[in-house]
Design a protein around this motif. Sequence first.
Motif, mmCIF file in Angstrom:
data_model
loop_
_atom_site.group_PDB
_atom_site.id
_atom_site.type_symbol
_atom_site.label_atom_id
_atom_site.label_comp_id
_atom_site.label_asym_id
_atom_site.label_seq_id
_atom_site.Cartn_x
_atom_site.Cartn_y
_atom_site.Cartn_z
ATOM 1 N N ASN A 43 0.820 -1.218 0.000
ATOM 2 C CA ASN A 43 0.000 0.000 0.000
ATOM 3 C C ASN A 43 0.856 1.271 0.000
ATOM 4 O OD1 ASN A 43 -2.400 -1.404 -0.035
ATOM 5 N ND2 ASN A 43 -2.683 -1.362 2.162
ATOM 6 N N LEU A 44 1.934 1.263 0.792
ATOM 7 C CA LEU A 44 2.814 2.432 0.857
ATOM 8 C C LEU A 44 3.528 2.662 -0.475
ATOM 9 C CD1 LEU A 44 4.263 1.929 4.445
ATOM 10 C CD2 LEU A 44 2.908 3.880 3.706
ATOM 11 N N TYR A 45 3.990 1.567 -1.091
ATOM 12 C CA TYR A 45 4.679 1.694 -2.382
ATOM 13 C C TYR A 45 3.735 2.190 -3.481
ATOM 14 C CZ TYR A 45 8.778 -0.822 -0.555
ATOM 15 O OH TYR A 45 9.882 -1.192 0.157
ATOM 16 N N SER A 46 2.512 1.671 -3.484
ATOM 17 C CA SER A 46 1.559 2.084 -4.530
ATOM 18 C C SER A 46 1.177 3.560 -4.368
ATOM 19 C CB SER A 46 0.306 1.208 -4.506
ATOM 20 O OG SER A 46 -0.426 1.444 -3.323
ATOM 21 N N GLU A 47 1.224 4.059 -3.137
ATOM 22 C CA GLU A 47 0.856 5.455 -2.866
ATOM 23 C C GLU A 47 2.025 6.418 -3.107
ATOM 24 O OE1 GLU A 47 -1.826 8.337 -2.084
ATOM 25 O OE2 GLU A 47 -2.368 6.221 -1.982
ATOM 26 N N PHE A 48 3.226 6.019 -2.669
ATOM 27 C CA PHE A 48 4.366 6.948 -2.674
ATOM 28 C C PHE A 48 5.523 6.534 -3.601
ATOM 29 C CE2 PHE A 48 2.459 7.248 1.645
ATOM 30 C CZ PHE A 48 2.008 8.559 1.563
ATOM 31 N N GLY A 49 5.424 5.368 -4.243
ATOM 32 C CA GLY A 49 6.537 4.889 -5.061
ATOM 33 C C GLY A 49 7.556 4.164 -4.201
ATOM 34 N N TYR A 50 8.557 3.575 -4.818
ATOM 35 C CA TYR A 50 9.529 2.773 -4.064
ATOM 36 C C TYR A 50 10.522 3.670 -3.328
ATOM 37 C CZ TYR A 50 7.738 -1.540 -5.896
ATOM 38 O OH TYR A 50 6.901 -2.597 -6.158
ATOM 39 N N PHE A 51 10.697 3.385 -2.061
ATOM 40 C CA PHE A 51 11.640 4.099 -1.211
ATOM 41 C C PHE A 51 11.969 3.191 -0.034
ATOM 42 C CE2 PHE A 51 7.445 4.809 0.359
ATOM 43 C CZ PHE A 51 7.560 4.880 1.732
ATOM 44 N N LYS A 52 12.990 3.556 0.724
ATOM 45 C CA LYS A 52 13.347 2.731 1.872
ATOM 46 C C LYS A 52 12.292 2.943 2.957
ATOM 47 C CE LYS A 52 17.019 1.512 5.043
ATOM 48 N NZ LYS A 52 18.219 1.954 5.769
ATOM 49 N N LEU A 53 11.622 1.862 3.334
ATOM 50 C CA LEU A 53 10.541 1.976 4.316
ATOM 51 C C LEU A 53 11.083 2.269 5.710
ATOM 52 C CD1 LEU A 53 8.183 -0.952 3.306
ATOM 53 C CD2 LEU A 53 7.537 1.431 3.440
ATOM 54 N N PRO A 54 10.430 3.156 6.432
ATOM 55 C CA PRO A 54 10.847 3.380 7.825
ATOM 56 C C PRO A 54 10.399 2.199 8.696
ATOM 57 C CG PRO A 54 8.886 4.645 7.324
ATOM 58 C CD PRO A 54 9.279 3.974 6.045
ATOM 59 N N LYS A 55 10.823 2.219 9.921
ATOM 60 C CA LYS A 55 10.403 1.182 10.871
ATOM 61 C C LYS A 55 8.893 1.306 11.093
ATOM 62 C CE LYS A 55 11.313 -0.379 15.603
ATOM 63 N NZ LYS A 55 11.913 -0.037 16.890
ATOM 64 N N ILE A 56 8.204 0.155 11.081
ATOM 65 C CA ILE A 56 6.752 0.164 11.298
ATOM 66 C C ILE A 56 6.470 -0.224 12.748
ATOM 67 C CG2 ILE A 56 4.527 -0.869 10.627
ATOM 68 C CD1 ILE A 56 5.779 -1.311 7.820
ATOM 69 N N LEU A 57 5.756 0.660 13.445
ATOM 70 C CA LEU A 57 5.381 0.390 14.839
ATOM 71 C C LEU A 57 3.924 -0.062 14.897
ATOM 72 C CD1 LEU A 57 6.881 3.551 16.594
ATOM 73 C CD2 LEU A 57 7.961 1.334 16.307
ATOM 74 N N PHE A 58 3.628 -0.965 15.812
ATOM 75 C CA PHE A 58 2.258 -1.459 15.981
ATOM 76 C C PHE A 58 1.732 -1.101 17.369
ATOM 77 C CE2 PHE A 58 4.043 -4.126 12.690
ATOM 78 C CZ PHE A 58 2.999 -4.237 11.773
ATOM 79 N N PHE A 59 0.485 -0.629 17.411
ATOM 80 C CA PHE A 59 -0.160 -0.303 18.689
ATOM 81 C C PHE A 59 -1.524 -0.988 18.753
ATOM 82 C CE2 PHE A 59 2.475 3.380 17.522
ATOM 83 C CZ PHE A 59 3.339 3.419 18.604
ATOM 84 N N GLN A 60 -1.932 -1.342 19.960
ATOM 85 C CA GLN A 60 -3.212 -2.037 20.138
ATOM 86 C C GLN A 60 -4.372 -1.098 19.799
ATOM 87 O OE1 GLN A 60 -5.725 -2.060 22.812
ATOM 88 N NE2 GLN A 60 -6.635 -3.970 22.122
ATOM 89 N N HIS A 61 -5.359 -1.640 19.084
ATOM 90 C CA HIS A 61 -6.446 -0.867 18.479
ATOM 91 C C HIS A 61 -7.163 0.054 19.477
ATOM 92 C CE1 HIS A 61 -9.703 -0.462 15.392
ATOM 93 N NE2 HIS A 61 -10.427 -0.207 16.478
ATOM 94 N N HIS A 62 -7.691 -0.509 20.549
ATOM 95 C CA HIS A 62 -8.470 0.285 21.492
ATOM 96 C C HIS A 62 -7.593 1.201 22.341
ATOM 97 C CE1 HIS A 62 -12.824 -0.774 21.398
ATOM 98 N NE2 HIS A 62 -12.347 -1.691 20.585
ATOM 99 N N TYR A 63 -6.337 0.809 22.537
ATOM 100 C CA TYR A 63 -5.397 1.682 23.247
ATOM 101 C C TYR A 63 -5.193 2.970 22.452
ATOM 102 C CZ TYR A 63 -1.066 3.492 25.265
ATOM 103 O OH TYR A 63 -0.121 4.308 25.838
ATOM 104 N N VAL A 64 -5.107 2.835 21.114
ATOM 105 C CA VAL A 64 -4.945 4.009 20.245
ATOM 106 C C VAL A 64 -6.155 4.943 20.388
ATOM 107 C CG1 VAL A 64 -4.822 4.813 17.841
ATOM 108 C CG2 VAL A 64 -3.440 2.871 18.564
#
Length: 339
Positions: free
Chosen positions: A42-63
């Motif tokens: 999804n990120l590549y299709s939106e912004f083109g190819y680039f070095k992806l940053p670190k992806i952080l995950f957070f719990q849904h309801h906590y967010v």
Amino acid sequence: HFKKFFLNLNKKYKIDKNTKNWQIERLKNRNLKKFKKKLEKNLYSEFGYFKLPKILFFQHHYVHAYQSFAHSGFKEAIVLSMDGSGEENCTTVWKCKKDNIKKIDEFNIPHSLGWYYSAFTEFLGFKAYDGEYKLMGLAAFGSENLKIRKKIKKILSFNDKKNMYELNPYFIHYGSHTYSGRFTDKLVKLLGLPKKSKDKFTNFHKDLAYEVQRLLEECVLKLCKKYYKITGIKNICLGGGVGLNVKLNSKIFNENFVENIFPNPLCPDNGASVGAGLLADIKLNKNKVKPLKTLSLGPDYKARYIEKLLIENQIKFIKPKNIYNYTAKLLASKKVVGW
């Protein structure tokens, strides 16, 4: 964790084939490798190819909860995060003081206030996860109907002994779905055929909307009172899609034990992207969140510039002396106003 949760759920309830398939799909989608690949695609299709940053995950309801409390500017609050579902949670309750956000209660699948409201959104001929505000609006045209009230309490009820709400999933989730993916044939057997979008609204439809809204309000108000008594905290924050129900929010605000209320205007899941961004910024950059005072974050234009554009494009306009009186008169004569 999710697999174990579903196994326990399937021992407790009689699960149909469609629900089992839904569970399998959810487990596939939550596989971390597949999920990261989906995000990358999804990120590549939106912004083109680039070095992806670190992806952080957070719990849904906590967010949802963190975002609402952080944006409120309150020093302390009880946060109710209510939606369809996020992971196994449908409603979570959080006690918040300064930087400390602690979950004190949760209501898990299938006990979803969001699913309850969406089921009736589709039953009344609207589109779920889109037309809920129409159900809320329709409720204002209905009246008290004790026959309907008795019936829908078989679907959603508040257990005063346990001090919690309970949803009967056989009306919403588990069973055959001839008319909609949001409710089962058992609900149709209880209330009759659902409204088609082209059908005219009858008094039954209006009264049903009234009673559906009333029952949601009853359950949430009782929850608010319960956690106020436990914590003594008089500030309420709301997150998750159910927090967009402004009629419910005004009922909470008018309770005498509530001092302040902050329903985050970015309550639903598309707004949670902002909440995840806030959490990442705090974790990585140690930034502080400012209270959210306005959603008018776009460009600002001077009146003279707007007038010039209107004249250049030959658009008719008037400039009333008192814009507020003029607008009130338009609204009173049943006109629709864009502000």
